[in-house]
Scaffold this motif. Structure first.
Motif, PDB file in Angstrom:
ATOM      1  N   THR A  41      34.280  25.829 -28.067  1.00 42.34           N
ATOM      2  CA  THR A  41      33.404  24.613 -28.765  1.00 42.34           C
ATOM      3  C   THR A  41      34.110  24.336 -30.202  1.00 42.34           C
ATOM      4  O   THR A  41      34.337  23.111 -30.452  1.00 42.34           O
ATOM      5  CB  THR A  41      31.868  25.213 -29.023  1.00 42.34           C
ATOM      6  OG1 THR A  41      31.352  25.247 -27.572  1.00 42.34           O
ATOM      7  CG2 THR A  41      31.276  23.817 -29.766  1.00 42.34           C
ATOM      8  N   THR A  42      34.431  25.355 -31.018  1.00 46.73           N
ATOM      9  CA  THR A  42      35.081  25.165 -32.273  1.00 46.73           C
ATOM     10  C   THR A  42      36.444  24.414 -31.977  1.00 46.73           C
ATOM     11  O   THR A  42      36.668  23.276 -32.747  1.00 46.73           O
ATOM     12  CB  THR A  42      35.331  26.459 -32.756  1.00 46.73           C
ATOM     13  OG1 THR A  42      34.332  27.088 -33.324  1.00 46.73           O
ATOM     14  CG2 THR A  42      36.188  26.286 -34.093  1.00 46.73           C
ATOM     15  N   ILE A  97      37.243  22.291 -29.508  1.00 44.81           N
ATOM     16  CA  ILE A  97      36.801  20.700 -29.169  1.00 44.81           C
ATOM     17  C   ILE A  97      36.443  19.878 -30.525  1.00 44.81           C
ATOM     18  O   ILE A  97      37.088  18.775 -30.593  1.00 44.81           O
ATOM     19  CB  ILE A  97      35.416  20.894 -28.284  1.00 44.81           C
ATOM     20  CG1 ILE A  97      35.958  21.186 -26.742  1.00 44.81           C
ATOM     21  CG2 ILE A  97      35.029  19.470 -28.366  1.00 44.81           C
ATOM     22  CD1 ILE A  97      34.828  21.186 -25.620  1.00 44.81           C
ATOM     23  N   LYS A  98      35.808  20.570 -31.674  1.00 48.43           N
ATOM     24  CA  LYS A  98      35.555  19.886 -32.544  1.00 48.43           C
ATOM     25  C   LYS A  98      36.660  19.673 -33.397  1.00 48.43           C
ATOM     26  O   LYS A  98      36.615  18.753 -34.062  1.00 48.43           O
ATOM     27  CB  LYS A  98      34.282  20.671 -33.352  1.00 48.43           C
ATOM     28  CG  LYS A  98      32.835  20.587 -32.438  1.00 48.43           C
ATOM     29  CD  LYS A  98      31.972  21.490 -33.371  1.00 48.43           C
ATOM     30  CE  LYS A  98      30.590  21.403 -32.667  1.00 48.43           C
ATOM     31  NZ  LYS A  98      29.483  22.263 -33.188  1.00 48.43           N
ATOM     32  N   ILE A 142      38.494  16.820 -31.867  1.00 50.51           N
ATOM     33  CA  ILE A 142      37.789  15.428 -31.950  1.00 50.51           C
ATOM     34  C   ILE A 142      38.311  15.108 -33.804  1.00 50.51           C
ATOM     35  O   ILE A 142      38.581  13.658 -33.944  1.00 50.51           O
ATOM     36  CB  ILE A 142      36.401  15.726 -32.086  1.00 50.51           C
ATOM     37  CG1 ILE A 142      35.977  15.567 -30.487  1.00 50.51           C
ATOM     38  CG2 ILE A 142      35.580  14.396 -32.520  1.00 50.51           C
ATOM     39  CD1 ILE A 142      34.485  15.909 -30.212  1.00 50.51           C
ATOM     40  N   ARG A 143      38.133  16.087 -34.476  1.00 50.32           N
ATOM     41  CA  ARG A 143      38.612  15.626 -35.875  1.00 50.32           C
ATOM     42  C   ARG A 143      40.310  15.192 -36.020  1.00 50.32           C
ATOM     43  O   ARG A 143      40.397  14.292 -36.676  1.00 50.32           O
ATOM     44  CB  ARG A 143      38.501  16.960 -36.826  1.00 50.32           C
ATOM     45  CG  ARG A 143      38.687  16.564 -38.193  1.00 50.32           C
ATOM     46  CD  ARG A 143      38.369  17.825 -39.170  1.00 50.32           C
ATOM     47  NE  ARG A 143      39.282  18.857 -38.874  1.00 50.32           N
ATOM     48  CZ  ARG A 143      39.329  19.969 -39.726  1.00 50.32           C
ATOM     49  NH1 ARG A 143      38.652  20.154 -40.615  1.00 50.32           N
ATOM     50  NH2 ARG A 143      40.211  20.853 -39.497  1.00 50.32           N
ATOM     51  N   THR A 168      36.507   5.847 -33.005  1.00 47.03           N
ATOM     52  CA  THR A 168      35.429   6.727 -32.652  1.00 47.03           C
ATOM     53  C   THR A 168      34.461   6.439 -31.584  1.00 47.03           C
ATOM     54  O   THR A 168      33.930   7.212 -31.039  1.00 47.03           O
ATOM     55  CB  THR A 168      34.505   7.082 -34.190  1.00 47.03           C
ATOM     56  OG1 THR A 168      34.042   5.732 -34.470  1.00 47.03           O
ATOM     57  CG2 THR A 168      35.502   7.779 -35.043  1.00 47.03           C
ATOM     58  N   PHE A 203      31.163  13.158 -27.266  1.00 45.21           N
ATOM     59  CA  PHE A 203      31.095  14.723 -27.330  1.00 45.21           C
ATOM     60  C   PHE A 203      29.552  14.784 -26.982  1.00 45.21           C
ATOM     61  O   PHE A 203      28.577  14.312 -27.733  1.00 45.21           O
ATOM     62  CB  PHE A 203      31.338  15.329 -28.445  1.00 45.21           C
ATOM     63  CG  PHE A 203      30.790  16.672 -28.583  1.00 45.21           C
ATOM     64  CD1 PHE A 203      31.733  17.660 -27.780  1.00 45.21           C
ATOM     65  CD2 PHE A 203      29.881  17.080 -29.177  1.00 45.21           C
ATOM     66  CE1 PHE A 203      31.517  19.043 -28.122  1.00 45.21           C
ATOM     67  CE2 PHE A 203      29.215  18.385 -29.399  1.00 45.21           C
ATOM     68  CZ  PHE A 203      30.043  19.251 -28.719  1.00 45.21           C
ATOM     69  N   THR A 251      26.635  18.256 -25.343  1.00 43.55           N
ATOM     70  CA  THR A 251      26.702  19.428 -24.603  1.00 43.55           C
ATOM     71  C   THR A 251      25.506  19.320 -23.523  1.00 43.55           C
ATOM     72  O   THR A 251      24.520  18.796 -23.783  1.00 43.55           O
ATOM     73  CB  THR A 251      26.184  20.437 -25.841  1.00 43.55           C
ATOM     74  OG1 THR A 251      25.957  21.805 -25.328  1.00 43.55           O
ATOM     75  CG2 THR A 251      24.872  20.276 -26.562  1.00 43.55           C
ATOM     76  N   ASP A 262      30.491  19.798 -23.214  1.00 40.57           N
ATOM     77  CA  ASP A 262      30.271  21.381 -23.665  1.00 40.57           C
ATOM     78  C   ASP A 262      29.405  22.120 -22.658  1.00 40.57           C
ATOM     79  O   ASP A 262      28.418  21.436 -22.369  1.00 40.57           O
ATOM     80  CB  ASP A 262      30.117  21.399 -25.028  1.00 40.57           C
ATOM     81  CG  ASP A 262      30.624  22.884 -25.657  1.00 40.57           C
ATOM     82  OD1 ASP A 262      31.201  23.658 -24.710  1.00 40.57           O
ATOM     83  OD2 ASP A 262      29.878  23.078 -26.522  1.00 40.57           O
TER      84      ASP A 262
END
Length: 307
Positions: free
Chosen positions: A18-19, A21-22, A25-26, A35, A40, A42, A76
């Motif tokens: 998950t980290t 994925i974030k 995205i950043r 955007t 995204f 879960t 997620d």
């Protein structure tokens, strides 16, 4: 990432999926991706695969995103949704996500692997990606220790004096190796062990519960998994046959096919690794003989509570 693809990210729980994925995205936002073209969510609260389809439909319709626009869809914990693969298959078949990059993660590596194989021909450029615990070398780098890398060929060319010098130079690594084994290469466990010099029962329970919980969900028996773990010390590093294990577990498992399925589940869940032997004369794999290497942290954690 400029072509349609459905990717899965598999790996043990709490490994950083998950980290990742974030962070991904950043990076997309930093690269000036609109955007509105990034979704995204879960699946913790998703009721079923129909609701999964509805969420993606609503997203595309709400922002008037055409099928020709590149979108990035991150889902997620998709393994929380029963029969999720049929939802993904449906979305591809009706053309809603044929121009999207779709990345799926799930807490059950076993479910994600098996279910993703049920969408043949519909994944585009997508593939299965593996997130594994840190290697010892990665662990050392993470705590600020750099060592000179040597491959097997270079090591074999070293003389006796060279080996003695290396042994003396890196003798301090034994202490770190023991710490690495205790943490299993899991970031959460490494941090806890570094800060508190121990692994709390709460953290151990996280990993223990996912092993037994998934065993009950997918194999219908946590008791059998515990029995197999009790047998493992006798066969780790040893050749064995499925029939020999079946004889020891005959009360709970009745067939060779069933015992193989349990070991397949354990391997897909990154708890053990099954290495099949090779017949030197024919150079073929002998599927009835295998060496099993167990993940020390996961194995020790489970056995310490249920032995």
């Amino acid at each position: 990432m400029d072509k349609f693809g459905i990717y899965t990210i598999r790996g043990p729980r709490q490994i950083g999926k998950t980290t990742f994925i974030k962070l991904f995205i950043r990076k997309l936002i930093e690269d000036d991706i609109n955007t509105l073209r990034i979704l995204f969510f879960t699946c913790d609260m998703i009721k079923d695969n129909s609701e999964l389809v509805d969420i993606i439909k609503i997203y595309l319709q709400s922002f008037n995103i055409s099928k020709n626009e590149r979108t990035y869809i991150f889902i997620d914990e998709i393994t929380m949704v029963n029969n999720w693969q049929s939802a993904i298959k449906y979305l591809v078949d009706i053309g809603l996500i044929v121009n999207a990059v779709v990345i799926l993660t799930g807490s059950s590596a076993y479910d994600l692997k098996v279910s993703s194989e049920r969408t043949p021909g519909r994944r585009g450029e997508g593939k299965d990606l593996l997130f594994l615990p840190l290697t010892f070398n990665e662990y050392l780098k993470a705590i600020g220790i750099e060592i000179d890398p040597l491959n097997i060929r270079q090591i074999l060319l070293l003389g006796e004096e060279d080996l003695k010098r290396l042994n003396f130079k890196y003798s301090f690594l034994q202490e770190y190796f023991l710490k690495y084994i205790n943490s299993g290469g899991f970031p959460k466990v490494i941090n806890e062990y570094m800060n508190e010099n121990k692994i709390t029962e709460q953290t151990k329970n996280i990993y223990r519960d996912f092993i037994l919980g998934d065993a009950e969900k997918y194999m219908n028996s946590r008791g059998t998994i515990i029995e197999i773990f009790k047998k493992l010390p006798e066969i780790i590093g040893q050749r064995f046959s499925w029939h020999s294990i079946l004889n020891d577990l005959g009360k709970s498992i009745k067939s060779v096919d069933t015992i193989q399925k349990y070991f397949e589940y354990l391997a897909y869940s990154f708890i053990i690794s099954t290495v099949y032997s090779i017949d030197p004369s024919t150079k073929t794999i002998k599927f009835k003989k295998a060496l099993n290497q167990t993940h020390p942290f996961l194995y020790g954690n489970l056995n310490s509570r249920d032995s």
